[in-house]
Design a protein around this motif. Structure first.
Motif, PDB file in Angstrom:
ATOM      1  N   MET A 123       0.858  -1.179   0.000  1.00 59.51           N
ATOM      2  CA  MET A 123       0.000   0.000   0.000  1.00 59.51           C
ATOM      3  C   MET A 123       0.898   1.234   0.000  1.00 59.51           C
ATOM      4  SD  MET A 123      -3.116  -0.994   2.563  1.00 59.51           S
ATOM      5  CE  MET A 123      -4.016  -2.537   2.406  1.00 59.51           C
ATOM      6  N   LEU A 124       0.830   1.988  -1.081  1.00 61.24           N
ATOM      7  CA  LEU A 124       1.774   3.077  -1.306  1.00 61.24           C
ATOM      8  C   LEU A 124       1.067   4.416  -1.443  1.00 61.24           C
ATOM      9  CD1 LEU A 124       4.004   1.261  -3.954  1.00 61.24           C
ATOM     10  CD2 LEU A 124       4.352   1.377  -1.476  1.00 61.24           C
ATOM     11  N   ALA A 125       1.862   5.460  -1.415  1.00 63.22           N
ATOM     12  CA  ALA A 125       1.389   6.806  -1.722  1.00 63.22           C
ATOM     13  C   ALA A 125       1.997   7.236  -3.050  1.00 63.22           C
ATOM     14  CB  ALA A 125       1.786   7.786  -0.620  1.00 63.22           C
ATOM     15  N   VAL A 126       1.399   8.256  -3.652  1.00 67.81           N
ATOM     16  CA  VAL A 126       2.017   8.887  -4.822  1.00 67.81           C
ATOM     17  C   VAL A 126       3.148   9.771  -4.326  1.00 67.81           C
ATOM     18  CG1 VAL A 126       1.675  10.452  -6.770  1.00 67.81           C
ATOM     19  CG2 VAL A 126      -0.133   8.841  -6.121  1.00 67.81           C
ATOM     20  N   ASP A 127       4.328   9.603  -4.895  1.00 66.50           N
ATOM     21  CA  ASP A 127       5.446  10.483  -4.567  1.00 66.50           C
ATOM     22  C   ASP A 127       5.325  11.761  -5.395  1.00 66.50           C
ATOM     23  OD1 ASP A 127       8.514  10.799  -3.625  1.00 66.50           O
ATOM     24  OD2 ASP A 127       8.292  11.430  -5.709  1.00 66.50           O
ATOM     25  N   PHE A 128       5.252  12.901  -4.731  1.00 65.54           N
ATOM     26  CA  PHE A 128       5.069  14.164  -5.443  1.00 65.54           C
ATOM     27  C   PHE A 128       6.374  14.932  -5.648  1.00 65.54           C
ATOM     28  CE2 PHE A 128       0.882  13.460  -3.433  1.00 65.54           C
ATOM     29  CZ  PHE A 128       0.104  13.484  -4.564  1.00 65.54           C
ATOM     30  N   LYS A 129       7.459  14.452  -5.060  1.00 63.39           N
ATOM     31  CA  LYS A 129       8.715  15.215  -5.081  1.00 63.39           C
ATOM     32  C   LYS A 129       9.652  14.785  -6.195  1.00 63.39           C
ATOM     33  CE  LYS A 129      12.131  16.974  -1.786  1.00 63.39           C
ATOM     34  NZ  LYS A 129      12.624  16.908  -0.380  1.00 63.39           N
ATOM     35  N   GLY A 130       9.689  13.487  -6.488  1.00 63.54           N
ATOM     36  CA  GLY A 130      10.635  13.001  -7.475  1.00 63.54           C
ATOM     37  C   GLY A 130      12.020  12.812  -6.882  1.00 63.54           C
ATOM     38  N   ALA A 131      12.990  12.548  -7.724  1.00 60.92           N
ATOM     39  CA  ALA A 131      14.353  12.270  -7.285  1.00 60.92           C
ATOM     40  C   ALA A 131      14.997  13.508  -6.679  1.00 60.92           C
ATOM     41  CB  ALA A 131      15.185  11.770  -8.465  1.00 60.92           C
ATOM     42  N   THR A 132      15.848  13.286  -5.684  1.00 59.57           N
ATOM     43  CA  THR A 132      16.554  14.383  -5.036  1.00 59.57           C
ATOM     44  C   THR A 132      18.035  14.048  -4.935  1.00 59.57           C
ATOM     45  OG1 THR A 132      16.154  13.462  -2.822  1.00 59.57           O
ATOM     46  CG2 THR A 132      14.548  15.062  -3.666  1.00 59.57           C
ATOM     47  N   VAL A 133      18.841  15.083  -4.882  1.00 57.85           N
ATOM     48  CA  VAL A 133      20.272  14.935  -4.645  1.00 57.85           C
ATOM     49  C   VAL A 133      20.692  16.029  -3.674  1.00 57.85           C
ATOM     50  CG1 VAL A 133      20.854  16.328  -6.701  1.00 57.85           C
ATOM     51  CG2 VAL A 133      22.581  14.831  -5.679  1.00 57.85           C
ATOM     52  N   ARG A 134      21.559  15.664  -2.741  1.00 55.32           N
ATOM     53  CA  ARG A 134      22.093  16.669  -1.820  1.00 55.32           C
ATOM     54  C   ARG A 134      23.556  16.364  -1.547  1.00 55.32           C
ATOM     55  NH1 ARG A 134      21.770  14.823   3.662  1.00 55.32           N
ATOM     56  NH2 ARG A 134      20.815  12.743   3.757  1.00 55.32           N
ATOM     57  N   ASN A 135      24.298  17.429  -1.341  1.00 57.36           N
ATOM     58  CA  ASN A 135      25.713  17.301  -1.061  1.00 57.36           C
ATOM     59  C   ASN A 135      25.877  17.064   0.435  1.00 57.36           C
ATOM     60  OD1 ASN A 135      28.527  17.836  -0.635  1.00 57.36           O
ATOM     61  ND2 ASN A 135      28.549  19.030  -2.531  1.00 57.36           N
ATOM     62  N   ILE A 136      26.510  15.976   0.787  1.00 55.74           N
ATOM     63  CA  ILE A 136      26.711  15.688   2.209  1.00 55.74           C
ATOM     64  C   ILE A 136      28.189  15.790   2.593  1.00 55.74           C
ATOM     65  CG2 ILE A 136      24.643  14.271   2.428  1.00 55.74           C
ATOM     66  CD1 ILE A 136      26.344  11.779   2.161  1.00 55.74           C
ATOM     67  N   SER A 137      28.950  16.546   1.797  1.00 56.80           N
ATOM     68  CA  SER A 137      30.357  16.752   2.094  1.00 56.80           C
ATOM     69  C   SER A 137      30.675  18.193   2.402  1.00 56.80           C
ATOM     70  CB  SER A 137      31.218  16.262   0.915  1.00 56.80           C
ATOM     71  OG  SER A 137      30.821  16.882  -0.288  1.00 56.80           O
ATOM     72  N   GLY A 138      29.623  19.008   2.664  1.00 55.48           N
ATOM     73  CA  GLY A 138      29.874  20.379   3.086  1.00 55.48           C
ATOM     74  C   GLY A 138      29.431  21.443   2.132  1.00 55.48           C
ATOM     75  N   ASP A 139      29.272  21.104   0.815  1.00 59.19           N
ATOM     76  CA  ASP A 139      28.790  22.084  -0.153  1.00 59.19           C
ATOM     77  C   ASP A 139      27.280  21.998  -0.258  1.00 59.19           C
ATOM     78  OD1 ASP A 139      31.377  22.852  -0.699  1.00 59.19           O
ATOM     79  OD2 ASP A 139      31.614  21.264  -2.196  1.00 59.19           O
ATOM     80  N   SER A 140      26.664  22.939  -0.922  1.00 60.11           N
ATOM     81  CA  SER A 140      25.207  22.959  -1.089  1.00 60.11           C
ATOM     82  C   SER A 140      24.857  22.599  -2.513  1.00 60.11           C
ATOM     83  CB  SER A 140      24.663  24.358  -0.758  1.00 60.11           C
ATOM     84  OG  SER A 140      23.287  24.419  -1.010  1.00 60.11           O
ATOM     85  N   THR A 141      24.132  21.484  -2.661  1.00 62.72           N
ATOM     86  CA  THR A 141      23.705  21.047  -3.996  1.00 62.72           C
ATOM     87  C   THR A 141      22.196  20.982  -4.058  1.00 62.72           C
ATOM     88  OG1 THR A 141      25.700  19.707  -4.200  1.00 62.72           O
ATOM     89  CG2 THR A 141      23.913  19.235  -5.728  1.00 62.72           C
ATOM     90  N   PRO A 142      21.551  21.744  -4.945  1.00 66.69           N
ATOM     91  CA  PRO A 142      20.090  21.710  -4.999  1.00 66.69           C
ATOM     92  C   PRO A 142      19.577  20.408  -5.532  1.00 66.69           C
ATOM     93  CG  PRO A 142      20.971  22.954  -6.851  1.00 66.69           C
ATOM     94  CD  PRO A 142      22.135  22.596  -5.972  1.00 66.69           C
ATOM     95  N   GLY A 143      18.354  20.053  -5.149  1.00 76.03           N
ATOM     96  CA  GLY A 143      17.684  18.879  -5.701  1.00 76.03           C
ATOM     97  C   GLY A 143      17.152  19.152  -7.070  1.00 76.03           C
ATOM     98  N   ALA A 144      16.780  18.084  -7.748  1.00 72.64           N
ATOM     99  CA  ALA A 144      16.228  18.213  -9.093  1.00 72.64           C
ATOM    100  C   ALA A 144      14.803  18.675  -9.018  1.00 72.64           C
ATOM    101  CB  ALA A 144      16.286  16.878  -9.814  1.00 72.64           C
TER     102      ALA A 144
END
Length: 311
Positions: free
Chosen positions: A290-311
């Protein structure tokens, strides 16, 4: 400066949704999670857990790795070494977009690693994903979330994202067997009767209305004459479940190329009733999710200190 590490999350998808062959797709709340770290050129480390882990290559042929390399080549940037750590939850070979998710994961990882040197637009993401996957119906919802309409133009693939009515309650029945997408596609004829094409045009148009405005129309809106019956011989248990559910009023379809079955119930009560019905059907073993619709889509984030926006 320390090596850059990015974290990527990609949703599962269900394509076609009955009549919308190679056009419609829906993002669902099942996710693959990956972290990718730059290493010195020539080095490659791959650690995989979860769905399909025993069968996935740990070398340059890994689809995420190949996709990252493809993006770097696209923009003329030398390949870095890579450490890939992946936890796969999307079932493999079940019609829930696992290969499309891997392609999207690679593109998003490359986007994060290239941030500050190359900027990838939404159009770039979809174009590259379609180049690799071959068609946009799975990669569009994986990238952008929600319900997507994808089509090809002379300039490349395009998409429109739509929000799904909150009454739509998806459930996916995942079997204990797999299905080859290439085999499923090989079973389809190159030409279909005109009346079948017109039938699917009408149902596809109705399906958009049902999903965003009128869920009570979903049973009629999910009828199909272009692909599911042709593929029936390759997955008889799947088609049996689809027909049994539809006979009782549930809008059931083959998820993608199969063999999973997607029910777009018009509320939590109807979804629970579909699960109860499927449990009483002899034959294959089905894992009801039983699932929900995902409304956000794929995301990416920088976890090494820089700021990377999501798609």
């Amino acid at each position: 400066m320390s090596a850059r590490t990015v974290a990527v999350r990609v949703p599962a998808t269900s394509a076609n949704l009955g009549p919308g062959f190679d056009t419609l797709g829906l993002a669902l709340s099942v996710y693959d999670d990956l972290t990718v770290t730059e290493l010195p050129a020539g080095e490659l480390e791959i650690d995989i857990t979860g769905s399909g882990a025993d069968d996935i290559p740990r070398d340059e042929s890994h689809l995420v790795v190949r996709t990252i390399r493809h993006v770097f080549d696209e923009y003329g940037v030398p390949h870095p070494g890579l450490r890939l750590v992946a936890h796969n939850v999307i079932p493999h070979g079940r019609g829930m977009g696992s290969s499309g998710a891997a392609v999207v994961a690679g593109i998003l990882a490359a986007k994060g690693l290239l941030e500050g040197r190359v900027e990838l637009s939404e159009a770039d993401l979809l174009r590259i994903a379609t180049q690799i996957e071959g068609h946009p119906d799975n990669v569009a919802p994986a990238l952008f979330g929600g319900l997507t309409i994808a089509w090809m133009t002379p300039e490349g693939p395009a998409h429109k994202k739509l929000l799904v009515h909150r009454g739509v309650s998806p459930v996916v029945f995942v079997p204990d067997f797999t299905m080859s997408t290439s085999l499923a596609r090989s079973l389809q004829p190159t030409q279909v009767p005109r009346e079948d094409a017109v039938f699917n045009v009408s149902r596809s148009a109705l399906l958009i209305a049902a999903l965003i405005q009128s869920p009570e129309l979903l049973l009629s809106a999910t009828e199909d004459k272009l692909h599911q019956d042709y593929r029936a011989q390759a997955m008889p248990a799947t088609i049996e479940l689809v027909r049994a559910l539809r006979a009782e009023g549930f809008p059931a379809v083959v998820s993608g190329a199969g063999p999973s079955v997607l029910v777009l119930a018009d509320g939590p009560g109807a979804r629970a009733a579909a699960v109860d019905l499927a449990a009483d059907i002899p034959g294959a073993t089905w894992d009801a999710r039983m699932l929900a619709v995902d409304f956000k889509g794929a995301t990416v984030r920088n976890i090494s200190g820089d700021s990377t926006p999501g798609a």
